[in-house]
Design a protein around this motif. Sequence first.
Motif, mmCIF file in Angstrom:
data_model
loop_
_atom_site.group_PDB
_atom_site.id
_atom_site.type_symbol
_atom_site.label_atom_id
_atom_site.label_comp_id
_atom_site.label_asym_id
_atom_site.label_seq_id
_atom_site.Cartn_x
_atom_site.Cartn_y
_atom_site.Cartn_z
ATOM 1 N N ILE A 169 0.860 -1.183 0.000
ATOM 2 C CA ILE A 169 0.000 0.000 0.000
ATOM 3 C C ILE A 169 0.897 1.233 0.000
ATOM 4 O O ILE A 169 1.819 1.345 0.814
ATOM 5 N N SER A 170 0.619 2.152 -0.914
ATOM 6 C CA SER A 170 1.388 3.396 -1.016
ATOM 7 C C SER A 170 0.432 4.569 -1.079
ATOM 8 O O SER A 170 -0.769 4.416 -1.340
ATOM 9 N N ILE A 171 0.981 5.746 -0.823
ATOM 10 C CA ILE A 171 0.240 6.980 -1.095
ATOM 11 C C ILE A 171 1.023 7.742 -2.155
ATOM 12 O O ILE A 171 2.209 7.494 -2.378
ATOM 13 N N TYR A 172 0.348 8.638 -2.848
ATOM 14 C CA TYR A 172 1.043 9.525 -3.779
ATOM 15 C C TYR A 172 0.659 10.969 -3.476
ATOM 16 O O TYR A 172 -0.464 11.264 -3.066
ATOM 17 N N GLY A 173 1.627 11.849 -3.645
ATOM 18 C CA GLY A 173 1.386 13.280 -3.563
ATOM 19 C C GLY A 173 2.213 13.936 -4.649
ATOM 20 O O GLY A 173 3.444 13.780 -4.669
ATOM 21 N N CYS A 174 1.572 14.633 -5.568
ATOM 22 C CA CYS A 174 2.298 15.173 -6.725
ATOM 23 C C CYS A 174 1.824 16.577 -7.061
ATOM 24 O O CYS A 174 0.702 16.972 -6.748
ATOM 25 N N ASN A 175 2.715 17.325 -7.697
ATOM 26 C CA ASN A 175 2.381 18.703 -8.096
ATOM 27 C C ASN A 175 2.675 18.974 -9.563
ATOM 28 O O ASN A 175 2.597 20.114 -10.010
ATOM 29 N N SER A 176 3.016 17.937 -10.331
ATOM 30 C CA SER A 176 3.302 18.138 -11.752
ATOM 31 C C SER A 176 2.926 16.881 -12.535
ATOM 32 O O SER A 176 2.736 15.800 -11.952
ATOM 33 N N SER A 177 2.837 17.026 -13.821
ATOM 34 C CA SER A 177 2.483 15.913 -14.698
ATOM 35 C C SER A 177 3.728 15.145 -15.117
ATOM 36 O O SER A 177 4.852 15.658 -15.057
ATOM 37 N N MET A 178 3.529 13.908 -15.530
ATOM 38 C CA MET A 178 4.614 13.094 -16.058
ATOM 39 C C MET A 178 4.830 13.481 -17.514
ATOM 40 O O MET A 178 3.997 13.195 -18.371
ATOM 41 N N ASP A 179 5.931 14.161 -17.783
ATOM 42 C CA ASP A 179 6.226 14.635 -19.134
ATOM 43 C C ASP A 179 7.217 13.704 -19.814
ATOM 44 O O ASP A 179 8.312 13.450 -19.293
ATOM 45 N N ASN A 180 6.815 13.171 -20.949
ATOM 46 C CA ASN A 180 7.687 12.314 -21.756
ATOM 47 C C ASN A 180 8.255 11.146 -20.954
ATOM 48 O O ASN A 180 9.389 10.724 -21.157
#
Length: 440
Positions: free
Chosen positions: A137-148
């Motif tokens: 089990i993981s959590i994710y926290g992100c502020n940008s998109s996956m580019d290329n």
Amino acid sequence: MHADWEDLKYLNGFGNHFESEDPRCPNALPKNQNTPQNCPYDLYAEQLSGTAFTAPRETNQRTWIYRILPAVLHEPFSPIKSGLLTNRWDLSEPNPNQMRWKPFSIPSTKDEKKDFLDGLATVCGAGDPCSRHGASISIYGCNSSMDNRAFCNADGDLLIVPQHGSLRITTELGRMLVKPQEICVIQQGIRFSVAIDEPSRGYVLEVFDDHFHLPNLGPIGANGLANPRDFEIPTAWYEDRDCDFTVVHKYQGSLFESKRKHSCFDVVAWHGNYAPYKYDLRKFVVVNSVSIDHLDPSIFTVLTCPSLKPGTAVADFVIFPPRWSVQEHTFRPPYYHRNCMSEFMGLITGKYEAKAEGFQAGGATLHSCMTPHGPDADCCEKAMTDELKPMRIAENSLAFMFESSLSFALTKWSMTTSAGIDHDYFKCWSSLKKHFTGPK
């Protein structure tokens, strides 16, 4: 939100055999065979197998894809740092305590740039991806998109539960817009990329053993819980784009990357029954007691990954949606119990009925194997004196549980204050009163 994503079309039905073509290339699927000498539009044929070739027909999963360049066209894999993502459970000491985490942090756009993959952090898990048995089990926290760049998990399937912020997910088989109160499943080996429009947070369940199934309904009958028709599968969409592109590959719990000069999302058409899907949790058909007693949480199971032991899951995904409570002569909240299963709970929105205070949206709890738990003291006292009339519960709320037969080990990160541990969690039961009256 990007308007074209809101207008995406999906195929419907859990586990069906589908076929799909990008409308820009009509008749891209070969006729009457899978691998003609020359595919339409000079595409390459490639099979993606989710089960062994010889698995029984009723469980066999595979998809034929027709793409501009085959997946094999890439530079050799090279190891990269895995950050806070791990499948190593021997690096920390066992901890049987009731655990509660405050809302996990969402990185600000002023902070270091983090996409979905960068923002993954493992909370707990058990088992071994090498022997293909276990879950994490993981959590994710992100502020940008996956580019290329794209992510491919060779270790198992991923069930993603957005809590804050919508995810625009591009997979090899098409695109999905997944909002809070929706989930998606991306199976082993399928490459995908996540784009966002605002800083986002959510939960991820990974299973190594098998794929997710709809639970058997038994005496419930043919209808109820999650209806197969409500699961949505993406339709073919491709991009023919030359660029420096990276595929990050998770293998035996470690991350590797490979470089290529072309986007991996170049599948023009596909057919098969091995494809990612999404589901709106608000479509769940709740089943519950209409006479006495609080039924087991298994009646709220959306998806299950079964183990080899009948009736026992490697992991169940369970939700607690708004519903009517009408039981008579009954303590209505969840009863106090100890369980041979591990129970990880998250809160997507609102307040959870058994712990209205302290358990916050974006946070989590873990009640490990045979560790006692149940409603907090305030909930208990109220439930013992409430007038038992029909009432709506969990209104404007949605909690979920990842339940597993495995005994989960906590990661070092999840046991640090940086993970937002609520060290006072045990106190929510400390004011429980003795009501014992003794023999007359």
